[in-house]
Motif scaffolding. Structure first.
Motif, PDB file in Angstrom:
ATOM      1  N   GLU A  48       3.166  -6.626   0.323  1.00 30.25           N
ATOM      2  CA  GLU A  48       2.237  -6.658   1.654  1.00 30.25           C
ATOM      3  C   GLU A  48       3.345  -7.875   2.692  1.00 30.25           C
ATOM      4  O   GLU A  48       2.415  -8.500   3.256  1.00 30.25           O
ATOM      5  CB  GLU A  48       0.848  -7.018   1.668  1.00 30.25           C
ATOM      6  N   HIS A  50       5.257  -7.656   4.985  1.00 27.56           N
ATOM      7  CA  HIS A  50       4.940  -7.557   6.326  1.00 27.56           C
ATOM      8  C   HIS A  50       3.772  -7.277   6.873  1.00 27.56           C
ATOM      9  O   HIS A  50       3.389  -7.043   8.180  1.00 27.56           O
ATOM     10  CB  HIS A  50       5.960  -6.434   6.863  1.00 27.56           C
ATOM     11  N   ALA A  52       1.211  -9.922   6.345  1.00 26.46           N
ATOM     12  CA  ALA A  52       0.159 -11.335   6.393  1.00 26.46           C
ATOM     13  C   ALA A  52      -1.121 -11.474   7.515  1.00 26.46           C
ATOM     14  O   ALA A  52      -1.925 -12.000   7.207  1.00 26.46           O
ATOM     15  CB  ALA A  52       1.104 -12.530   6.248  1.00 26.46           C
ATOM     16  N   SER A  63      -6.466  -5.319   5.501  1.00 24.68           N
ATOM     17  CA  SER A  63      -5.546  -5.979   4.707  1.00 24.68           C
ATOM     18  C   SER A  63      -5.507  -5.395   3.404  1.00 24.68           C
ATOM     19  O   SER A  63      -6.206  -4.750   2.868  1.00 24.68           O
ATOM     20  CB  SER A  63      -5.643  -7.568   4.373  1.00 24.68           C
ATOM     21  N   GLN A  74       2.429 -11.893  -0.167  1.00 24.74           N
ATOM     22  CA  GLN A  74       2.738 -11.782   1.438  1.00 24.74           C
ATOM     23  C   GLN A  74       3.874 -12.715   1.807  1.00 24.74           C
ATOM     24  O   GLN A  74       3.821 -13.903   1.335  1.00 24.74           O
ATOM     25  CB  GLN A  74       1.447 -12.137   2.165  1.00 24.74           C
ATOM     26  N   THR A  76       4.318 -14.758   4.388  1.00 25.77           N
ATOM     27  CA  THR A  76       3.421 -15.465   5.301  1.00 25.77           C
ATOM     28  C   THR A  76       4.257 -15.710   6.578  1.00 25.77           C
ATOM     29  O   THR A  76       3.942 -15.576   7.810  1.00 25.77           O
ATOM     30  CB  THR A  76       2.891 -16.702   4.915  1.00 25.77           C
ATOM     31  N   SER A  87       5.619 -17.883   1.250  1.00 26.75           N
ATOM     32  CA  SER A  87       4.942 -16.687   0.989  1.00 26.75           C
ATOM     33  C   SER A  87       3.672 -17.124   0.019  1.00 26.75           C
ATOM     34  O   SER A  87       3.609 -18.062  -0.219  1.00 26.75           O
ATOM     35  CB  SER A  87       5.638 -15.756   0.199  1.00 26.75           C
TER      36      SER A  87
END
Length: 336
Positions: A48, A50, A52, A63, A74, A76, A87
């Motif tokens: 994931e 892109h 966050a 999410s 993520q 971040t 991240s």
């Protein structure tokens, strides 16, 4: 399906790995995927990177964790406000052994972490916690206004759920603009926008360019973006830019490997000109960016179709990474 096929062979997958959202903001139906995985006792891991920001506004997709994922990684820094390279790894449920994850992290991570990065992650978390439901309101509205304006321009297309019926959910903060009706490649449109308006896109492709809206986006940025897209359209209709040649379709479904990647990586190599490498065994990873997906990997037999795609991407402005010769005049192949 793959899980059932493995079970019929007496095996069980360790996990299911999904990338959602994509760089263009396209989201998978993780709720259904997680239910399917969990019905077989298989954990779901989601890249994931892109996403966050997802789940922090009613108009945003949920999410990965909200949809039942067991692990979500993520980046971040990509949409939120932490420093580059920072991240987070999120966990949920009991299918994944937390102690094993902690042990793996201790094995792989540095004993000297950057406290600047860690502090920036905490700052990003704090920023969200102050106004979790309203912090993205302005960015969402600007993204919607920009899409509606650009969608109304003749010859310009905007990626939305109508164009992707199998993926009805798209991150509203991503804007992908297509120029195919103007016979322009994404690289050509990006060059015009940069040279004439100093607009830098998030991602450029053979037929489109993608922009990301975030907490730092302001109305001035959006106005300049809309003006830049209008300028590209006017430039193309006036004939001030060359028309793009038809793109060569990606050859990812048609490939053959002669060696496993590990053996090919360590094998002795020789350099062969691009004109004489068809049929040879590739000795390096060749990856045009964007989209950042390898066209050939070590051990793969080089085909004419794959070469045509790579040369087409290079001609249109893509950067060729992984190869020792970024000009792509030659390729390292495995010695026979």
């Amino acid at each position: 399906m793959a899980i059932q096929e493995l079970e019929m062979e007496g095996r069980k997958p360790a996990a299911v790995f999904i990338t959602s959202p994509t760089y263009h903001g396209i989201c998978s139906n993780l709720s259904e995927i997680s239910q399917l995985c969990h019905s077989h006792g298989v954990p779901l891991i989601v890249d994931e990177a892109h996403g966050a920001h997802l789940g922090f506004h009613p108009r945003m997709p949920n999410s990965a964790l909200q949809q039942g994922a067991d692990l979500a990684v993520q980046s971040t820094h990509k949409v939120l406000c932490s420093l580059t390279q920072s991240s987070m790894l999120h966990m949920s449920g009991n299918l994944v052994d937390r102690e094993k994850i902690c042990g793996c992290l201790q094995t792989l991570q540095s004993t000297s972490p950057s406290y600047l990065l860690l502090a920036s992650l905490d700052a990003a978390r704090h920023q969200l916690s102050e106004n979790p439901e309203g912090i993205f309101e302005e960015a969402l509205q600007m993204a919607l206004d920009a899409k509606n304006t650009i969608r109304g321009l003749p010859g310009i297309s905007v990626l939305d759920s109508q164009s992707l019926p199998n993926f009805p959910v798209i991150d509203p903060l991503r804007l992908t603009i297509g120029f195919g009706q103007l016979s322009l490649s994404g690289y050509e449109a990006d060059e015009i926008m940069y040279d004439d308006h100093e607009i830098i896109c998030e991602l450029v492709g053979t037929s489109s360019i993608t922009f990301a809206f975030n907490l730092g986006t302001c109305k001035e940025h959006v106005e300049r973006l809309v003006s830049g897209v209008k300028h590209v359209r006017v430039s193309s209709t006036r004939g001030t830019v060359a028309k793009a040649e038809p793109s060569v379709s990606a050859p990812f479904a048609d490939f053959k490997t002669s060696l496993i990647p590990r053996d090919a990586f360590f094998a002795s190599k020789r350099r062969v000109s691009i004109a004489n490498c068809v049929g040879e065994v590739c000795g390096e990873l060749i990856c045009p960016y964007p989209p950042g997906i390898p066209v050939m990997i070590p051990g793969e037999t080089i085909t004419e179709r794959a070469l045509d795609y790579l040369l087409d991407a290079r001609r249109k402005g893509a950067m060729i990474s992984g190869t020792s010769d970024p000009r792509l005049s030659s390729i390292l192949v495995c010695k026979k």
